[in-house]
Motif scaffolding. Structure first.
Motif, PDB file in Angstrom:
ATOM      1  N   LYS A 155       0.836  -1.214   0.000  1.00  0.00           N
ATOM      2  CA  LYS A 155       0.000   0.000   0.000  1.00  0.00           C
ATOM      3  C   LYS A 155       0.866   1.257   0.000  1.00  0.00           C
ATOM      4  O   LYS A 155       1.901   1.282   0.688  1.00  0.00           O
ATOM      5  CB  LYS A 155      -0.930   0.005   1.220  1.00  0.00           C
ATOM      6  N   SER A 204       5.051  -5.355  10.674  1.00  0.00           N
ATOM      7  CA  SER A 204       6.489  -5.102  10.838  1.00  0.00           C
ATOM      8  C   SER A 204       6.910  -4.976  12.306  1.00  0.00           C
ATOM      9  O   SER A 204       7.968  -5.462  12.691  1.00  0.00           O
ATOM     10  CB  SER A 204       6.898  -3.848  10.064  1.00  0.00           C
ATOM     11  N   ARG A 257       1.736 -10.134   7.516  1.00  0.00           N
ATOM     12  CA  ARG A 257       1.456  -9.073   6.542  1.00  0.00           C
ATOM     13  C   ARG A 257       2.460  -7.941   6.784  1.00  0.00           C
ATOM     14  O   ARG A 257       2.343  -7.204   7.748  1.00  0.00           O
ATOM     15  CB  ARG A 257       0.028  -8.546   6.740  1.00  0.00           C
ATOM     16  N   GLY A 294       4.756  -4.636   5.575  1.00  0.00           N
ATOM     17  CA  GLY A 294       5.012  -3.506   4.681  1.00  0.00           C
ATOM     18  C   GLY A 294       6.361  -2.873   4.917  1.00  0.00           C
ATOM     19  O   GLY A 294       7.305  -3.049   4.147  1.00  0.00           O
ATOM     20  N   SER A 295       6.480  -2.118   6.020  1.00  0.00           N
ATOM     21  CA  SER A 295       7.671  -1.284   6.259  1.00  0.00           C
ATOM     22  C   SER A 295       9.006  -2.020   6.228  1.00  0.00           C
ATOM     23  O   SER A 295       9.987  -1.467   5.724  1.00  0.00           O
ATOM     24  CB  SER A 295       7.549  -0.576   7.606  1.00  0.00           C
ATOM     25  N   ARG A 311       6.301   4.278   5.393  1.00  0.00           N
ATOM     26  CA  ARG A 311       5.386   5.026   4.529  1.00  0.00           C
ATOM     27  C   ARG A 311       5.348   6.485   4.985  1.00  0.00           C
ATOM     28  O   ARG A 311       5.432   6.752   6.172  1.00  0.00           O
ATOM     29  CB  ARG A 311       3.973   4.430   4.594  1.00  0.00           C
TER      30      ARG A 311
HETATM   31  C1  LIG Z   1      -0.366  -1.570   6.522  1.00  0.00           C
HETATM   32  C2  LIG Z   1      -0.836  -2.878   6.997  1.00  0.00           C
HETATM   33  C3  LIG Z   1       0.081  -3.901   7.281  1.00  0.00           C
HETATM   34  C4  LIG Z   1       1.581  -3.743   7.178  1.00  0.00           C
HETATM   35  O1  LIG Z   1       2.046  -2.796   8.085  1.00  0.00           O
HETATM   36  P1  LIG Z   1       3.627  -2.599   8.403  1.00  0.00           P
HETATM   37  O2  LIG Z   1       3.633  -2.124   9.794  1.00  0.00           O
HETATM   38  O3  LIG Z   1       4.123  -1.606   7.424  1.00  0.00           O
HETATM   39  O4  LIG Z   1       4.279  -3.927   8.242  1.00  0.00           O
HETATM   40  C5  LIG Z   1      -0.435  -5.115   7.699  1.00  0.00           C
HETATM   41  N1  LIG Z   1      -1.746  -5.327   7.845  1.00  0.00           N
HETATM   42  C6  LIG Z   1      -2.656  -4.372   7.561  1.00  0.00           C
HETATM   43  C7  LIG Z   1      -4.095  -4.684   7.740  1.00  0.00           C
HETATM   44  C8  LIG Z   1      -2.229  -3.118   7.143  1.00  0.00           C
HETATM   45  O5  LIG Z   1      -3.142  -2.166   6.893  1.00  0.00           O
END
Ligand SMILES: *Cc1c(COP(=O)(O)O)cnc(C)c1O
Length: 222
Positions: free
Chosen positions: A26, A197, A212, A214-215, A221
């Motif tokens: 995202k 993360s 899940r 991201g960072s 972000r």
């Molecule tokens: C953004 C998001 C993540 C990932 O978040 P990070 O802290 O960047 O790893 C995981 N799950 C959901 C539902 C998210 O919205």
């Protein structure tokens, strides 16, 4: 090698091979997603329908897309044709809407039930009682175009590791009760999506089957 590529490779070396990694892309660009894709990674997650649709069309077809954000019923029909797993089913109304759209195109859509496990008010999700009411109903049994694969939850955003661990442990407990009492015959019902993360290590220790992230992969972000 790019930072994104080396981040995802080293992350995969650190997590057990039995735990599935969803790279949450995202707000990140198609170019950044391609950097991760080129390492061989194929599983990506997004939390906004329109953003997902616009990126998907510019990316290879063999990506397995997961939806992890709050989903409005009026956007369900856009996801149903291609989505691999919806992590964030947080109401019976939404599950019905997914079923109805899936039925129209003769597809089975795989879903997780999102539980509200955090202390924060703002996070969406079912309570255990709400889930039991739903899955005990005759109407639920009639839904033929959705397949429940397990549960999902987000822990409180906090430094308190003990609290995070308790919340994840609670989610794993809910999963086990549902599995034993309601879905003993369903091989598909096996997933616990927890761990982001900041709390991935605790999540894996507490039984996560899908993380899940991201960072750690794409950087913070803005
Ligand atoms: C953004 C998001 C993540 C990932 O978040 P990070 O802290 O960047 O790893 C995981 N799950 C959901 C539902 C998210 O919205």
């Amino acid at each position: 090698m790019s930072d994104i590529a080396s981040n995802i490779i080293s992350l995969k070396q650190q997590i057990p091979s039995s735990v599935k990694l969803v790279a949450v892309s995202k707000t990140k660009s198609v170019t950044e997603i391609v950097e991760a894709y080129n390492t061989g990674h194929r599983v990506f997650g997004e939390n906004r329908v329109m953003e997902l649709i616009s990126k998907k069309d510019l990316l290879p077809d063999d990506i397995e897309w997961h939806y992890v954000g709050h989903l409005q019923t009026n956007k369900v029909k856009l996801l149903v044709p291609f989505i691999s797993l919806i992590h964030s089913v947080d109401s019976f109304k939404l599950l019905r809407a997914i079923n109805a759209e899936a039925l129209k195109i003769n597809r089975i859509v795989y879903c997780l039930l999102q539980f509200h496990i955090a202390k924060e008010e703002t996070k969406y999700g079912f309570s255990m009682n709400e889930v039991i009411d739903m899955i005990s109903s005759e109407e639920f049994r009639q839904l033929q175009s959705v397949q429940l694969c397990g549960v999902m939850g987000m822990a409180t955003f906090t430094d308190d590791e003990k609290l995070i661990r308790e919340e994840f442990r609670y989610l794993t407990g809910c999963f086990k009760v549902l599995k034993e009492k309601y879905f003993p015959e369903e091989i598909c019902f096996k997933e616990i999506s927890m761990g982001m993360s900041g709390d991935i290590k605790i999540a894996i220790e507490e039984g996560s089957t899908i993380v899940r992230i991201g960072s750690i992969i794409f950087g913070e972000r803005s």
